[in-house]
Design a protein around this motif. Structure first.
Motif, short mmCIF file in Angstrom:
data_model
loop_
_atom_site.label_atom_id
_atom_site.label_comp_id
_atom_site.label_asym_id
_atom_site.label_seq_id
_atom_site.Cartn_x
_atom_site.Cartn_y
_atom_site.Cartn_z
N TYR A 127 -9.97 -30.42 5.77
CA TYR A 127 -8.59 -29.92 5.67
C TYR A 127 -7.64 -30.75 6.53
O TYR A 127 -6.55 -31.13 6.08
CB TYR A 127 -8.54 -28.45 6.09
CG TYR A 127 -7.16 -27.85 6.08
CD1 TYR A 127 -6.50 -27.60 4.88
CD2 TYR A 127 -6.51 -27.55 7.28
CE1 TYR A 127 -5.22 -27.06 4.87
CE2 TYR A 127 -5.24 -27.00 7.28
CZ TYR A 127 -4.60 -26.75 6.08
OH TYR A 127 -3.33 -26.22 6.07
N THR B 79 -7.15 -34.09 4.93
CA THR B 79 -6.32 -33.94 3.73
C THR B 79 -4.85 -33.86 4.10
O THR B 79 -4.01 -34.58 3.54
CB THR B 79 -6.73 -32.67 2.96
OG1 THR B 79 -8.10 -32.78 2.56
CG2 THR B 79 -5.86 -32.48 1.73
N VAL B 80 -4.52 -32.99 5.04
CA VAL B 80 -3.12 -32.81 5.44
C VAL B 80 -2.59 -34.08 6.09
O VAL B 80 -1.49 -34.56 5.74
CB VAL B 80 -2.98 -31.61 6.40
CG1 VAL B 80 -1.57 -31.53 6.95
CG2 VAL B 80 -3.34 -30.31 5.68
N THR B 81 -3.38 -34.66 7.00
CA THR B 81 -2.94 -35.88 7.70
C THR B 81 -2.73 -37.03 6.73
O THR B 81 -1.72 -37.74 6.78
CB THR B 81 -3.96 -36.28 8.78
OG1 THR B 81 -4.14 -35.20 9.69
CG2 THR B 81 -3.48 -37.50 9.54
N ASN C 3 -2.14 -37.01 3.47
CA ASN C 3 -0.99 -36.82 2.58
C ASN C 3 0.33 -36.93 3.33
O ASN C 3 1.32 -37.43 2.78
CB ASN C 3 -1.11 -35.47 1.86
CG ASN C 3 -2.11 -35.51 0.73
OD1 ASN C 3 -1.94 -36.22 -0.25
ND2 ASN C 3 -3.18 -34.75 0.86
N VAL C 4 0.36 -36.47 4.59
CA VAL C 4 1.57 -36.62 5.40
C VAL C 4 1.85 -38.11 5.65
O VAL C 4 3.00 -38.56 5.59
CB VAL C 4 1.43 -35.86 6.74
CG1 VAL C 4 2.54 -36.28 7.71
CG2 VAL C 4 1.49 -34.35 6.51
N SER D 174 1.55 -35.83 -3.11
CA SER D 174 0.99 -35.61 -1.76
C SER D 174 1.58 -34.37 -1.12
O SER D 174 0.87 -33.58 -0.48
CB SER D 174 1.26 -36.84 -0.88
OG SER D 174 0.55 -37.96 -1.35
N GLU E 277 -0.07 -31.43 -2.70
CA GLU E 277 -1.47 -31.25 -2.30
C GLU E 277 -1.59 -30.58 -0.94
O GLU E 277 -2.52 -29.81 -0.69
CB GLU E 277 -2.20 -32.59 -2.29
CG GLU E 277 -2.37 -33.26 -3.64
CD GLU E 277 -3.17 -32.46 -4.63
OE1 GLU E 277 -3.76 -31.43 -4.25
OE2 GLU E 277 -3.20 -32.86 -5.81
N ILE E 278 -0.65 -30.86 -0.04
CA ILE E 278 -0.67 -30.22 1.27
C ILE E 278 -0.57 -28.71 1.12
O ILE E 278 -1.33 -27.93 1.72
CB ILE E 278 0.47 -30.76 2.15
CG1 ILE E 278 0.24 -32.23 2.50
CG2 ILE E 278 0.60 -29.92 3.43
CD1 ILE E 278 1.42 -32.89 3.18
N TRP E 279 0.37 -28.27 0.29
CA TRP E 279 0.56 -26.84 0.09
C TRP E 279 -0.55 -26.23 -0.76
O TRP E 279 -0.97 -25.09 -0.52
CB TRP E 279 1.93 -26.58 -0.56
CG TRP E 279 3.04 -26.91 0.36
CD1 TRP E 279 3.87 -27.99 0.31
CD2 TRP E 279 3.44 -26.16 1.51
NE1 TRP E 279 4.77 -27.97 1.35
CE2 TRP E 279 4.53 -26.86 2.11
CE3 TRP E 279 3.00 -24.98 2.09
CZ2 TRP E 279 5.17 -26.39 3.25
CZ3 TRP E 279 3.64 -24.51 3.24
CH2 TRP E 279 4.71 -25.21 3.80
N SER F 44 -3.53 -25.69 1.31
CA SER F 44 -3.23 -24.71 2.36
C SER F 44 -3.20 -23.28 1.82
O SER F 44 -3.30 -22.33 2.60
CB SER F 44 -1.87 -25.04 3.01
OG SER F 44 -1.93 -26.30 3.66
#
Length: 317
Positions: A36, A39-41, A43-44, A68, A71-73, A76
């Motif tokens: 997770y 993934t977040v890092t 895409n950010v 991207s 995908e973060i949301w 989440s």
């Protein structure tokens, strides 16, 4: 009198993966947490690098940055709650929380399919009509396509979600899943769900298969255009550009067809949980690597950005 005596469910219990041992649950929690965070890092980083580097101010990277962000949301919506089920004794989720999770899962999923269609159209114009690319894929059209993807998907999914929110749940309240998917909710409802299940199945199948057909149409045209390129280097470059997209499409559409574009009852909920991990955890995790981090221009932009940052932090190096 019977309706008055019915117990109205105010919360659900997410069963998750009950057959796993405690040590294995802790291990999987750590794996999912790491996945997770990556993934977040990842895409950010893509969003940031597309925003700051002028070389990436093109329609393709604009759509990738939007994907991207989505995908973060999307990850989440399900991953944090799923991780909690591995550690927490209480695995409950409120009725309103469950409905919100279902709504955002499907609206973001529909938006993703629409964005993938838009991205395939962008690749079609770039490869099949390169001389007209700048004229066709202008800034105004790109913004309009993204807005239609987001607003249109939220509008379409809102219709069945209004019907799902009106379902009554009288018990039991145990959902055999790691998030509030629509199939287990239909099974738990004490009202007749045959009509809404048919409507939901038709809508899901239409969204998944219609977007897949449009994407396939674009890539068939791209394939024949690539074959007409006279040089081997040109063909290899074109295939490399589209190859990563096809890989991503295979993962996301393969899992969603198994989950939502098939006859109900074809697989057990336990099988559904395993397949759902592909598009809720694996695909968002792979997205930064598939679409961007394998791209030479993106890698160069990243090296230069981190190089400048390092120079500011350590000026004497």
């Amino acid at each position: 009198m019977e309706e008055r005596n019915e117990t109205v469910v105010s919360e659900f219990i997410l069963l998750g993966f009950p057959s796993l041992g405690e040590k294995l649950k802790i291990f999987l929690f750590l794996i999912l947490l790491l996945t997770y965070l990556i993934t977040v890092t990842g895409n950010v980083v893509i969003i940031f690098i597309v925003w700051v580097d002028h070389r990436l101010h093109s329609p393709m990277y604009f759509f990738i940055a939007n994907l991207s962000f989505l995908e973060i949301w999307f990850t989440s919506v399900t991953s944090p709650k799923m991780m909690l089920t591995f550690l927490s004794v209480s695995k409950t989720i409120s009725l309103n929380g469950c409905m919100a999770q279902t709504f955002f899962y499907f609206t973001l999923g529909a938006t993703e399919f629409t964005l993938l269609v838009v991205m395939s159209f962008d690749r079609y114009v770039a490869i099949c009509r390169p001389l007209q690319y700048a004229t066709i894929m202008n800034q105004r059209l790109c913004i309009q396509l993204v807005l239609v993807s987001w607003v249109g998907s939220f509008t379409v999914i809102s219709v069945p979600m209004v019907l799902i929110s009106k379902l009554r749940f009288c018990g039991p309240n145990v959902i055999n899943h790691f998030f509030c998917d629509n199939t287990p909710l239909f099974l738990l409802s004490c009202t007749d769900t045959s009509g809404i299940r048919r409507a939901d199945s038709i809508l899901s199948t239409t969204v998944v298969l219609s977007s897949l057909c449009l994407i396939m149409l674009s890539y068939v045209s791209i394939f024949f255009s690539i074959l007409r390129i006279p040089t081997v280097t040109g063909k290899q470059k074109a295939f490399a550009t589209c190859g990563s997209h096809v890989t991503a499409l295979a993962v996301v559409y393969g899992s969603c067809i198994v989950l939502y574009a098939r006859p109900s009852g074809s697989f057990s909920l336990d099988v559904n949980k395993g397949v759902a991990l592909l598009n809720t955890v694996l695909y968002p995790f792979l997205n930064p690597f598939i679409y961007s981090l394998r791209n030479k221009t993106v890698k160069l932009a990243l090296r230069e950005a981190f190089g400048r940052r390092t120079a500011k932090l350590f000026p004497n190096l």
